[in-house]
Motif scaffolding. Sequence first.
Motif, mmCIF file in Angstrom:
data_model
loop_
_atom_site.group_PDB
_atom_site.id
_atom_site.type_symbol
_atom_site.label_atom_id
_atom_site.label_comp_id
_atom_site.label_asym_id
_atom_site.label_seq_id
_atom_site.Cartn_x
_atom_site.Cartn_y
_atom_site.Cartn_z
ATOM 1 N N ALA A 77 1.855 8.649 3.668
ATOM 2 C CA ALA A 77 2.387 7.172 3.271
ATOM 3 C C ALA A 77 3.988 6.681 2.413
ATOM 4 O O ALA A 77 5.183 6.087 2.398
ATOM 5 C CB ALA A 77 1.210 6.298 2.683
ATOM 6 N N SER A 78 3.585 7.920 1.236
ATOM 7 C CA SER A 78 4.878 7.788 0.135
ATOM 8 C C SER A 78 6.114 8.225 1.232
ATOM 9 O O SER A 78 7.472 7.687 1.010
ATOM 10 C CB SER A 78 5.099 7.868 -0.854
ATOM 11 O OG SER A 78 3.717 9.650 -1.243
ATOM 12 N N ILE A 100 6.630 8.023 3.991
ATOM 13 C CA ILE A 100 7.338 6.735 5.748
ATOM 14 C C ILE A 100 7.648 6.012 3.923
ATOM 15 O O ILE A 100 8.889 5.319 4.672
ATOM 16 C CB ILE A 100 5.949 6.280 5.603
ATOM 17 C CG1 ILE A 100 5.417 6.980 6.791
ATOM 18 C CG2 ILE A 100 6.706 4.763 6.333
ATOM 19 C CD1 ILE A 100 3.984 6.170 7.695
ATOM 20 N N ILE A 128 -1.848 9.981 0.909
ATOM 21 C CA ILE A 128 -0.798 9.271 0.248
ATOM 22 C C ILE A 128 0.416 9.697 0.024
ATOM 23 O O ILE A 128 1.094 9.362 0.538
ATOM 24 C CB ILE A 128 -1.604 9.829 -0.970
ATOM 25 C CG1 ILE A 128 -2.701 9.396 -1.511
ATOM 26 C CG2 ILE A 128 -0.499 9.170 -2.424
ATOM 27 C CD1 ILE A 128 -3.568 9.598 -2.606
ATOM 28 N N VAL A 140 2.124 7.018 -7.120
ATOM 29 C CA VAL A 140 1.134 7.811 -7.442
ATOM 30 C C VAL A 140 2.422 9.676 -7.950
ATOM 31 O O VAL A 140 1.680 10.134 -8.850
ATOM 32 C CB VAL A 140 0.445 8.297 -6.570
ATOM 33 C CG1 VAL A 140 -0.457 10.049 -6.405
ATOM 34 C CG2 VAL A 140 -0.586 7.733 -5.424
ATOM 35 N N CYS A 171 1.438 3.868 -2.948
ATOM 36 C CA CYS A 171 1.859 5.987 -2.097
ATOM 37 C C CYS A 171 2.642 6.358 -3.115
ATOM 38 O O CYS A 171 2.491 7.045 -4.289
ATOM 39 C CB CYS A 171 0.947 6.160 -1.068
ATOM 40 S SG CYS A 171 -0.773 5.727 -0.477
ATOM 41 N N SER A 172 3.532 5.803 -2.842
ATOM 42 C CA SER A 172 4.742 6.630 -3.167
ATOM 43 C C SER A 172 4.618 6.737 -4.965
ATOM 44 O O SER A 172 5.388 6.446 -6.561
ATOM 45 C CB SER A 172 6.011 6.104 -3.001
ATOM 46 O OG SER A 172 6.011 4.959 -2.691
ATOM 47 N N LEU A 219 0.672 -0.874 -0.463
ATOM 48 C CA LEU A 219 -0.233 0.192 -0.309
ATOM 49 C C LEU A 219 0.982 1.028 -0.153
ATOM 50 O O LEU A 219 0.645 2.083 -1.197
ATOM 51 C CB LEU A 219 -0.658 0.284 1.323
ATOM 52 C CG LEU A 219 -2.373 0.462 0.981
ATOM 53 C CD1 LEU A 219 -3.169 -0.996 0.114
ATOM 54 C CD2 LEU A 219 -3.299 1.048 1.850
ATOM 55 N N LEU A 220 1.856 1.130 0.882
ATOM 56 C CA LEU A 220 2.983 2.321 0.767
ATOM 57 C C LEU A 220 3.522 2.561 -0.511
ATOM 58 O O LEU A 220 3.902 3.472 -0.885
ATOM 59 C CB LEU A 220 4.267 2.315 1.996
ATOM 60 C CG LEU A 220 3.640 1.898 3.342
ATOM 61 C CD1 LEU A 220 4.130 2.075 4.646
ATOM 62 C CD2 LEU A 220 3.082 3.402 3.756
#
Lengths: 459, 450
Positions: B251-252, B254, B248, A176, A173-174, A169-170
């Motif tokens: 999260a990115s 992290i 978002i 995106v 997100c990156s 999931l992380l």
Amino acid sequence: MNSFVIAAMLLVLLGLAYQTGWSRSRAVAQSSGQRLHSRPIYHGVWVALWVVIPAALIMGLWALFGPGVADQFARSQIPAEIAAGLEPGQIVNAVSRIKAIASGFGIIGEPQPFEAEAARALSQFQLYGFLIVILAAAIIGIGALLYARGRIVPGLRARNQVERVITLLLLACSGVAILTTVGIVASLLVEAIRFFTFINPLDFFFGTVWNPRFSTTGTGAEGDYGLIPLLWGTIMVATIAMLFAVPVGLMAAIYLSQYAHPRVRNVVKPLIEILAGIPTIVYGFFALVTVGPFLSGLGATVGLDIRATSAATAGLVMGIMIIPFISSLSDDILRQVPQSLRDGSLGLGATQSETIRRVILPAALPGIVGAFLLAVSRAIGETMIVVLAAGNSPVLRFNPFEPTSTVTVTIVNQLTGDSDFAGPQSLVAFALGLTLFVLTLILNVAALTIVRRFREQYD
Amino acid sequence: MSDMSQSAALDRRERVRNGLSRRHRGEAIFRGIGIAAIAIALALVGTLFWQVLSKGLPAFTQATLHLDVTFDEDVITAGPAPLRSDYASAAQYEAAFLDWRRALAGINWAALIEQAVRAEMPELDAEASDIRRLVDNNAGLTLRQMYQDDPALLNQTLNVALLGSADTDNWLKGTIDRSLPDARQQLSAVTRAIADRFAADGVISMDFAWHIFTNTDSRTAPASAGLAGAFVGSLYMMLVVVVLAVPIGVASAIYLEEFAPKNRFTDLIEVNINNLAAVPSIVFGLLGAAVFINYFRLPISAPIVGGLVLTLMTLPTIIIATRSSLRQVSPSLRQAALGLGASRTQMVFHHVLPLTLPGILTATIIGVAQALGETAPLLLIGMNAFVANIPGTPLDQSSALPVQIYLWQGNENRNFFEARTSAAILVLLGLMITLNAIAIFLRTRLERNK
């Protein structure tokens, strides 16, 4: 309402699944007497993931395609012999009337018999469709729940699996950020290429006349789309901005980082940085009502013809906007120059200003140049100040006191309020955007590389 | 021989002394330039705020007429309001109600105002049009709304506060030159005389302009134009930004800071994010126009699209700020957690993240403040369309605060809208200052609790 029910149902399922996993794992641990590999919380989350992912998938699909399917159904309920007598616009109208009756709001006037019939069928279809989807989601969710529940054993590595999902999931997100860049490049390229089917790229990049005509006069490739006047205006405004902002910003940074008492610094630095937080539209307004008239009044007293909205006005105000940018970046960089260099120079008897000019500035030069490049890139991409204060006159002029226009202003002018990109008049915005993107990209990459090298040098 | 060396030493000392005073002068000049640069920067901050404040504050009060208006039945001829119980279906009642409202809209409400003005000044000899220019075009609408809400007002007399027109406001505030000849004045001589007389009698007073916060934009009635629609539009966009960009972005951050292996791909993401942070905002507008509006066919000028565009734009800011606050957590904490057998995920979510909450909060507010003031990308997705309603959902047409500023500064009634625009700027800046103050307050609270 439907989406509310869906969300509520998902939440209930989620809670149920979590609770099941949690209690089941404890029960399993107790009955078998073995220690669990993962704590019960992870078993709960593990079961919940099993349930929610497939159920959410089904309901998401319904939320996405449900309305479209219902539309098609309503259309198909109009008897063929009536549909044949209607024009496309009337059919759309009839469908919306049918939907209005089906939703229970009713319509003005008596519904026609076929409309009432179709509405009844539609509301039934919607109800059944909704129930079927809910049921399907519930059955699959409960099935998954039972399956997952059955798989709970003391040795189940629930934590590792949950953590893998979290990490994925992380990562997503990156992704995106990457997707955004891909989206920018793809949309700019696709639309710019469509523009180049109307206009020869050579005429665009090397043309010296900008006169796109109005889109109402036809969508043909009439009019001139020369980039040079816009690019020149952009460069002129950015240059004026830098000429004003660099001395002020750099000297302010030097004074604050080398001379100022910490107490003064703590007061003055945030005050200057207020300038960085002010929206650019406010600067534009300031340029329009204050700086422009002031400059033209000043010009009148010395016998110069300065227009209130001109490259000089826009450039000056843009300079004000950039000052905090330059001063805080330069400040950071000046502070990274090692103390030993400064001490050595002062110890040899140089005055403070000599130390700064002959030792610190040369040592910090690469970093400062990087900061300037970032500032230039920001000046080139700035929009609202130039929209309001540059006068919007896309003619190749060399006098900074005359109105001008820039790439960004023209993008706004060509695209504002236009939703279908049929002709070159609106598509040109994307070719301009591509030019702007490439220009700033080069500046940014160069600046970031220089600054990073500089940091590594003194780390 | 020794004489010569002595004189040479003297000479050198002399030269050094001369040079020294020159060098000290240079030092003073350099310092002076530094102080001058700071003075210039501070003077600019001061001028900017002074300009906006001095222009914007007067706009928060506005010329308001307090008139005794009689809801005369000779003028109001629409008949009684329809009742729901008289009609079979909701649609039929709706239709009847609409008919009644249409009848109300056809009534000459301005005549009521004219009567009230003439009652106030019995000796008045003026054309109806002269009186009408005194009040805002929305004044009739205000009366209509009052009557529609309460039809029992028929034949009653009420003291009603009605907004003066923009031109009346200009005249009384002196934002138009009072010595200009008649031909260049916005109001006729008769209207100006009424305005002066009413102002002297207290019929016109400068009341606080609440409608700036409660009304939406208006084209026909500039004096009653307000910010409510733009404010709600901005609010929806900020909601979208907070709901999407913050999770978002965090999260990115992290992932990149705590999990990412050092390889080509993560390097690419890293460079990419730094670059995105410096891409001009208007390019994001182009992305929104091409992808969200033209490809996905999302509604034009809707806050949801604006929110999505601003989300993409603020994402890099939030990621970079969150990463820097993650980096400030001491590595020993991480090693201790890992050493005690925590997994990487547990280490991050149980130990590192709680410590970075103040940092994440600051990052969020920086991002929201940036998004709140952004104008250019919103122009490209059609948010500069004129919208006279408060948007009910993020999918409705709407404006936004900075776009409203853009629209108002272009209004033809320059001397009135210059003040109105400054007032809108004050509201926007006030919001941003509040946001930052909240951030600072929460951060100190959270850091103290640590």
